[in-house]
Scaffold this motif. Structure first.
Motif, PDB file in Angstrom:
ATOM      1  N   PHE A 198     -62.853   9.343  18.740  1.00 25.85           N
ATOM      2  CA  PHE A 198     -61.716   9.922  19.730  1.00 25.85           C
ATOM      3  C   PHE A 198     -62.420  11.368  20.209  1.00 25.85           C
ATOM      4  O   PHE A 198     -62.268  12.186  19.249  1.00 25.85           O
ATOM      5  N   ALA A 199     -61.602  11.902  21.313  1.00 25.00           N
ATOM      6  CA  ALA A 199     -60.942  13.049  21.646  1.00 25.00           C
ATOM      7  C   ALA A 199     -60.379  13.167  22.347  1.00 25.00           C
ATOM      8  O   ALA A 199     -60.321  12.314  23.736  1.00 25.00           O
ATOM      9  N   SER A 200     -59.655  14.554  22.460  1.00 29.20           N
ATOM     10  CA  SER A 200     -58.411  14.666  23.432  1.00 29.20           C
ATOM     11  C   SER A 200     -57.971  16.280  23.733  1.00 29.20           C
ATOM     12  O   SER A 200     -59.053  17.078  23.040  1.00 29.20           O
ATOM     13  N   LEU A 201     -57.940  16.361  25.068  1.00 30.59           N
ATOM     14  CA  LEU A 201     -57.744  17.665  25.320  1.00 30.59           C
ATOM     15  C   LEU A 201     -56.519  17.861  25.200  1.00 30.59           C
ATOM     16  O   LEU A 201     -55.747  17.175  26.051  1.00 30.59           O
ATOM     17  N   GLU A 202     -55.873  18.848  25.227  1.00 32.18           N
ATOM     18  CA  GLU A 202     -54.175  19.306  25.686  1.00 32.18           C
ATOM     19  C   GLU A 202     -54.102  20.275  25.943  1.00 32.18           C
ATOM     20  O   GLU A 202     -54.390  21.719  25.528  1.00 32.18           O
TER      21      GLU A 202
ATOM     22  N   LYS B   3     -64.307  -0.004  -1.097  1.00 35.56           N
ATOM     23  CA  LYS B   3     -64.629   0.052  -0.226  1.00 35.56           C
ATOM     24  C   LYS B   3     -64.960   1.690   0.010  1.00 35.56           C
ATOM     25  O   LYS B   3     -64.661   2.512  -0.934  1.00 35.56           O
ATOM     26  N   LYS B   4     -65.292   2.054   1.389  1.00 32.82           N
ATOM     27  CA  LYS B   4     -65.563   3.084   1.722  1.00 32.82           C
ATOM     28  C   LYS B   4     -65.531   3.257   2.581  1.00 32.82           C
ATOM     29  O   LYS B   4     -65.366   3.187   3.656  1.00 32.82           O
ATOM     30  N   ILE B   5     -65.013   5.094   2.705  1.00 39.27           N
ATOM     31  CA  ILE B   5     -64.170   6.121   4.037  1.00 39.27           C
ATOM     32  C   ILE B   5     -64.535   7.394   3.983  1.00 39.27           C
ATOM     33  O   ILE B   5     -64.602   7.605   2.997  1.00 39.27           O
ATOM     34  N   VAL B   6     -65.164   7.428   5.225  1.00 42.16           N
ATOM     35  CA  VAL B   6     -65.606   9.167   5.838  1.00 42.16           C
ATOM     36  C   VAL B   6     -65.273   9.594   6.959  1.00 42.16           C
ATOM     37  O   VAL B   6     -64.745   8.832   8.424  1.00 42.16           O
ATOM     38  N   SER B   7     -64.135  10.496   6.600  1.00 47.03           N
ATOM     39  CA  SER B   7     -63.815  11.037   8.453  1.00 47.03           C
ATOM     40  C   SER B   7     -64.165  12.773   8.548  1.00 47.03           C
ATOM     41  O   SER B   7     -63.901  13.171   7.368  1.00 47.03           O
ATOM     42  N   GLY B   8     -64.355  12.701   9.827  1.00 47.99           N
ATOM     43  CA  GLY B   8     -63.685  14.290  10.005  1.00 47.99           C
ATOM     44  C   GLY B   8     -63.353  14.860  11.056  1.00 47.99           C
ATOM     45  O   GLY B   8     -63.274  13.840  12.349  1.00 47.99           O
ATOM     46  N   ILE B   9     -62.786  15.759  11.521  1.00 44.69           N
ATOM     47  CA  ILE B   9     -61.584  16.068  12.783  1.00 44.69           C
ATOM     48  C   ILE B   9     -61.956  17.789  12.505  1.00 44.69           C
ATOM     49  O   ILE B   9     -62.234  18.170  11.743  1.00 44.69           O
ATOM     50  N   ILE B  10     -62.055  17.655  14.011  1.00 51.56           N
ATOM     51  CA  ILE B  10     -62.502  19.312  14.508  1.00 51.56           C
ATOM     52  C   ILE B  10     -61.444  19.589  15.659  1.00 51.56           C
ATOM     53  O   ILE B  10     -61.242  19.008  16.298  1.00 51.56           O
ATOM     54  N   GLU B  11     -60.289  20.626  15.619  1.00 53.30           N
ATOM     55  CA  GLU B  11     -59.702  20.865  16.695  1.00 53.30           C
ATOM     56  C   GLU B  11     -60.624  22.702  16.855  1.00 53.30           C
ATOM     57  O   GLU B  11     -60.534  23.359  16.043  1.00 53.30           O
ATOM     58  N   ALA B  12     -60.624  22.323  18.586  1.00 53.19           N
ATOM     59  CA  ALA B  12     -60.276  23.769  18.624  1.00 53.19           C
ATOM     60  C   ALA B  12     -59.911  24.613  20.025  1.00 53.19           C
ATOM     61  O   ALA B  12     -59.440  23.648  20.847  1.00 53.19           O
ATOM     62  N   ASP B  13     -59.707  25.611  19.912  1.00 55.30           N
ATOM     63  CA  ASP B  13     -58.821  26.080  20.468  1.00 55.30           C
ATOM     64  C   ASP B  13     -59.567  27.305  21.709  1.00 55.30           C
ATOM     65  O   ASP B  13     -60.598  28.026  21.511  1.00 55.30           O
ATOM     66  N   LEU B  14     -60.218  26.372  23.003  1.00 53.55           N
ATOM     67  CA  LEU B  14     -60.702  26.952  24.002  1.00 53.55           C
ATOM     68  C   LEU B  14     -60.020  27.442  24.507  1.00 53.55           C
ATOM     69  O   LEU B  14     -60.518  28.679  25.552  1.00 53.55           O
ATOM     70  N   SER B  15     -58.618  28.015  24.680  1.00 56.23           N
ATOM     71  CA  SER B  15     -57.873  28.835  25.575  1.00 56.23           C
ATOM     72  C   SER B  15     -56.664  29.119  24.601  1.00 56.23           C
ATOM     73  O   SER B  15     -56.353  28.229  23.793  1.00 56.23           O
TER      74      SER B  15
ATOM     75  N   THR C 118     -55.066  26.152  25.500  1.00 56.65           N
ATOM     76  CA  THR C 118     -55.606  24.836  25.367  1.00 56.65           C
ATOM     77  C   THR C 118     -56.166  24.050  24.218  1.00 56.65           C
ATOM     78  O   THR C 118     -57.255  25.332  23.085  1.00 56.65           O
ATOM     79  N   LEU C 119     -56.453  23.355  23.620  1.00 56.75           N
ATOM     80  CA  LEU C 119     -56.693  22.278  22.770  1.00 56.75           C
ATOM     81  C   LEU C 119     -57.460  21.596  22.724  1.00 56.75           C
ATOM     82  O   LEU C 119     -56.990  20.243  23.460  1.00 56.75           O
ATOM     83  N   LEU C 120     -58.850  21.307  21.742  1.00 56.89           N
ATOM     84  CA  LEU C 120     -59.629  20.338  22.146  1.00 56.89           C
ATOM     85  C   LEU C 120     -59.839  19.628  20.517  1.00 56.89           C
ATOM     86  O   LEU C 120     -59.999  20.492  19.646  1.00 56.89           O
ATOM     87  N   THR C 121     -59.449  17.996  20.625  1.00 54.98           N
ATOM     88  CA  THR C 121     -59.618  17.863  19.645  1.00 54.98           C
ATOM     89  C   THR C 121     -60.176  16.756  19.261  1.00 54.98           C
ATOM     90  O   THR C 121     -60.672  15.561  19.886  1.00 54.98           O
ATOM     91  N   THR C 122     -61.331  16.610  18.322  1.00 54.37           N
ATOM     92  CA  THR C 122     -62.235  15.460  18.535  1.00 54.37           C
ATOM     93  C   THR C 122     -62.439  14.939  17.058  1.00 54.37           C
ATOM     94  O   THR C 122     -62.715  15.349  16.046  1.00 54.37           O
ATOM     95  N   GLY C 123     -62.462  13.654  16.916  1.00 53.16           N
ATOM     96  CA  GLY C 123     -62.708  13.465  15.441  1.00 53.16           C
ATOM     97  C   GLY C 123     -63.367  12.094  15.568  1.00 53.16           C
ATOM     98  O   GLY C 123     -63.802  11.067  16.568  1.00 53.16           O
ATOM     99  N   LEU C 124     -64.416  11.507  13.982  1.00 52.84           N
ATOM    100  CA  LEU C 124     -64.889  10.487  13.703  1.00 52.84           C
ATOM    101  C   LEU C 124     -64.550   9.824  12.403  1.00 52.84           C
ATOM    102  O   LEU C 124     -64.617  10.741  11.322  1.00 52.84           O
ATOM    103  N   SER C 125     -64.475   8.113  12.177  1.00 49.04           N
ATOM    104  CA  SER C 125     -63.738   8.267  11.086  1.00 49.04           C
ATOM    105  C   SER C 125     -64.820   7.089  10.764  1.00 49.04           C
ATOM    106  O   SER C 125     -65.052   6.222  11.362  1.00 49.04           O
TER     107      SER C 125
END
Length: 814
Positions: free
Chosen positions: A398-402, A329-341, A344-351
């Protein structure tokens, strides 16, 4: 309780790191008549914190106390805190943690702020920086707990477990680490009321998960549903290193899924980036040449702390107690959060996950000899050919905007992309019946399937409070669009090849048959749905939760033979199927509540009958009554429930009978009723003592009172507890648990005399120990099935569970 954004940021000199606020007191503070938690409670509280970096210590203290603590991230760098044990006030606890740090804790309303004790010249005190932060009460990482403060899998309302009018369970990060749970099937074995009927290697389509007597088919990641109804078993390959916790809602969940069985929804919640730098590396070894390495690092990515990231990698290689089976098994993941204001929170990730198995078997060896007697196999005996394999690869993005509004409303949108490639060469000796003298008479089933199912989904919802008749209520409404498409080639199913002597067979013969493509196979599935849920508070102790979801669903299957050119196209669709939901919660006290809930059931089925025809949609109603409690200031949750489920077109497996495509054949049962009850308690029993205990009973009957799904245990008991002894060196944690299930049986009506195969009730005992060698380095040992119990994992197949085995790991945290 004042409500403020958890994303508030200040200029660099004033930026503050919200540490946390714990679940229990936050929940009580929201109850009518409850008083806000002051920054310096007079009543002593029990704390249990190991020596660790100061930022992590403050984070844990905030969770255990239920009070928000804020600090400039730069102030906490390169500072450590001593261990904290015993009952004391929060003020005293803060003073102990900050001893020798040059920092001071200052009360700020209902929160605390950490600041320098004096300026660099030893002059006057700096003016305190104030902030009010609302932490994520559901995040389990760093809490040290076996429970959480809130979850939204059932209704998407911001409810605690006690306020949710359905049976819910949570396997926290601490529970995973204590028990060494690294794969989804290992999680399932610990969840109240869930079981697996395993007829082949984990991850195959012959290892269904059951809850309340029904197959679990609804899976979510961060609350967003995944379709893949054509092959739901691919979810079992998920590795737990990516997730903070697993939330499970038992029973019908049509409000959040639109379609589904009344079994359960399994929601995998990803780990999120942290403002404070933290991480760990872990190396593990174990039985059957098991090797595993994990690394997890999280930190702010800029000085202002408005950009945060987290990276996770893992690798595992192991053999098995089953001959010829080996996995990688191999697993790689990365997630970034950015406070646009500030709001306002932007979260994006890849696994990316890859799971490869060699010597993979979809089933076990035959259960009966040619003379009708039972066969007798060793646990290590494999049904797999040497050339059989399973390869799976998942790429998820994925990408989410809150955005949080000033009136406490929140708007969130999430786009998800999920691609799961699989290629499985099947070859397993499960057919026929051996001659006890010659070993002849066994057949090898061979074939292949592969595909790259790809899903796109968009989920948008809004939630917040509103006022009606001078009372405050809560509202959630949203919509979900999902599309799954699989463009693949089809292969021959099935080759039936003779095995000359099963007793001397080594898996090498017969040789691998032709696996070249034989035709086209295309599958499409899509859903469009919209929902609304409201929690009304007509008076203080009563909450009325009502909602509905309208769903349109369709799927289409296309097959074409290369040899003949003959094609077939099957399309099924249902439009505007409305699923209502109602729940009632009455608070008997600030700690205890009783509840009732109701929902409809609608599920198009992928199960086929013996002729290969799809069964009609599953229809029904589900009722549940229960009581819940938050004890010990919310550190311990208790729940008890009784339920009844009424259904038509329930898919019931026909033992020993396959559909034309090689899948298990089913028959529809009408007028079925399922009744049962569940008891569960989890969390902190006392200082340093975490525990989880659950008992579940389920009984499914058809209209004539005949038992259904007897291959699923009617009763299950699951216990696990751990105790930390901080006075032993830097800290020693010991724990143990037991998994018990009642007997299961299968009647092989397709055979002469309809013989019955029974797996008697059995118990499995697990043990663990973890010693903190230093503040950062720890060693952990886990032992599973300590008394080496021999048992079949299914009454319908000769497939045996794991014998006694061990795992040992070293973890370094920084």
């Amino acid at each position: 309780m004042p409500s403020v954004s958890p994303f508030t940021q200040r200029p660099f000199r004033q930026r503050l790191l919200p540490i946390a606020c714990a679940a229990a007191l936050g929940t009580l503070a929201m109850l009518p008549g409850a008083h806000a938690q002051t920054a310096a409670p007079a009543t002593p509280q029990s704390f249990s914190l190991p020596a660790q970096p100061l930022g992590q210590a403050l984070n844990a203290l905030a969770r255990q106390s239920g009070v928000a603590i804020s600090a400039d991230a730069a102030l906490l760098e390169n500072r450590n805190a001593p261990a904290l044990e015993g009952a004391t006030s929060l003020r005293e606890a803060l003073q102990r943690l900050l001893t020798g740090s040059g920092l001071l804790a200052v009360p700020s309303g209902s929160a605390w702020t950490i600041r320098p004790a004096a300026n660099s010249d030893g002059g006057a005190m700096l003016a305190p920086l104030t902030v009010t932060a609302q932490a994520d009460r559901s995040t389990s990482e760093g809490s040290g707990s076996y429970t959480t403060g809130s979850m939204q899998t059932a209704t998407r309302l911001p409810l605690s477990i006690r306020e949710t009018p359905q049976s819910v369970s949570v396997i926290t990060r601490q529970r995973m680490e204590d028990q060494g749970l690294t794969q989804l099937p290992e999680i399932i074995q610990q969840v109240a009321g869930l079981s697996m009927s395993q007829s082949g290697n984990q991850g195959s389509d012959s290892t269904p998960i059951y809850s309340r007597g029904f197959t679990v088919e609804n899976y979510q990641v961060d609350g967003v549903g995944h379709l893949n109804s054509n092959y739901a078993a691919i979810f079992q390959s998920n590795d737990m290193v990516l997730y903070d916790r697993v939330e499970v809602v038992r029973g019908a969940t049509g409000l959040m899924n639109g379609i589904g069985t009344p079994s359960a929804t399994i929601n995998l919640i990803r780990k999120k980036p942290t403002s404070e730098f933290q991480g760990y590396v872990k190396a593990e070894t174990g039985s059957w040449d098991r090797s595993r390495v994990e690394a997890d690092v999280s930190s702010s990515l800029n000085k202002a702390g408005t950009l945060r990231g987290r990276g996770v990698i893992a690798w595992q290689d192991n053999d098995s107690y089953i001959d010829r089976l080996a996995e990688n098994k191999k697993i790689v993941s990365g997630i970034i959060e950015a406070d646009l204001s500030p709001n306002t929170l932007l979260t994006t990730g890849l696994s990316w996950q890859q799971h490869r198995a060699r010597g993979h078997s979809r089933g076990g060896l035959p259960l009966f000899n040619s003379d009708g007697t039972r066969t007798s196999w060793q646990r290590s005996d494999s049904a797999a050919a040497t050339w059989a394999y399973s390869e799976r690869e998942n790429l998820a993005a994925f990408a989410s905007l809150e955005h949080r509004f000033a009136n406490d409303w929140k708007l969130k949108g999430t786009y998800s992309y999920d691609r799961s490639k699989f290629d499985e060469q099947l070859g397993y000796a499960a057919g026929g019946n051996p001659d006890k003298t010659t070993g002849a008479g066994v057949s090898l089933y061979a074939g292949r399937w592969s595909g790259p199912p790809t899903q796109h989904s968009l989920d948008v919802y809004a939630s917040g409070p509103f006022t009606l008749f001078e009372r405050k209520h809560d509202l959630v409404f949203g919509a979900t669009v999902a599309r799954t498409k699989q463009d693949a080639e089809s292969y021959h199913l099935w080759y039936v090849l003779p095995v000359s002597n099963i007793y001397t067979w080594n898996g090498a013969s017969p040789s691998q048959p032709d696996t070249s493509p034989k035709g086209d196979f295309n599958y499409k599935e899509k859903t469009n749905s919209a929902y609304v849920t409201a929690r009304f508070k007509p008076f203080d102790p009563l909450s009325l939760i009502v909602g509905a979801r309208a769903t349109s669903w369709e799927d289409e299957t296309y097959n074409r033979s290369y040899a003949t050119g003959v094609s077939s196209n099957v399309k099924r669709e249902w439009s505007n199927q409305v699923t209502p939901y109602a729940g009632l919660v009455f608070d008997l006290s600030p700690q205890w509540s009783v509840y009732a809930s109701y929902t409809d059931i609608f599920k198009p089925q992928s199960s086929r009958d013996a002729s290969g025809n799809y069964l009609d949609p599953l229809l029904g109603k589900a009722y549940e009554l229960g009581s819940k409690a938050e004890l010990l200031n919310g550190r311990l949750n208790f729940a008890g429930a009784i339920y009844q489920i009424e259904q038509d077109n329930l898919a019931v497996a026909i033992p020993g009978v396959l559909a034309p495509d090689g899948s298990q054949a089913y028959r529809p049962a009408n007028g079925t009723k399922t009744r049962g009850f569940e008891l569960e308690i989890g969390g902190e029993l006392a200082r340093n003592w975490q525990a989880s205990a659950a008992f579940a009973r389920n009984l499914s009957q058809d209209a004539g009172g005949n038992l259904l799904n007897t291959n699923v245990p009617q009763n299950t008991l699951k216990l696990f507890s751990s105790y930390r002894m901080p006075w032993v060196g830097n800290g020693l944690t010991v724990g143990g648990g037991v998994r018990w299930q009642s007997r299961t049986w299968s009647d092989f009506t397709s055979m002469s005399g309809s013989p019955r195969v029974t797996q008697e009730a059995y118990s499995l005992v697990d043990l663990m120990a973890r010693y903190e060698i230093t503040q950062q380095l720890s060693a952990a040992f886990n032992a599973y099935n300590v008394f080496d119990k021999t048992y079949q994992t299914s009454s319908s197949a000769a497939y045996y569970g794991e014998p006694r085995n061990f795992r040992l790991n070293l973890t370094y945290r920084f």
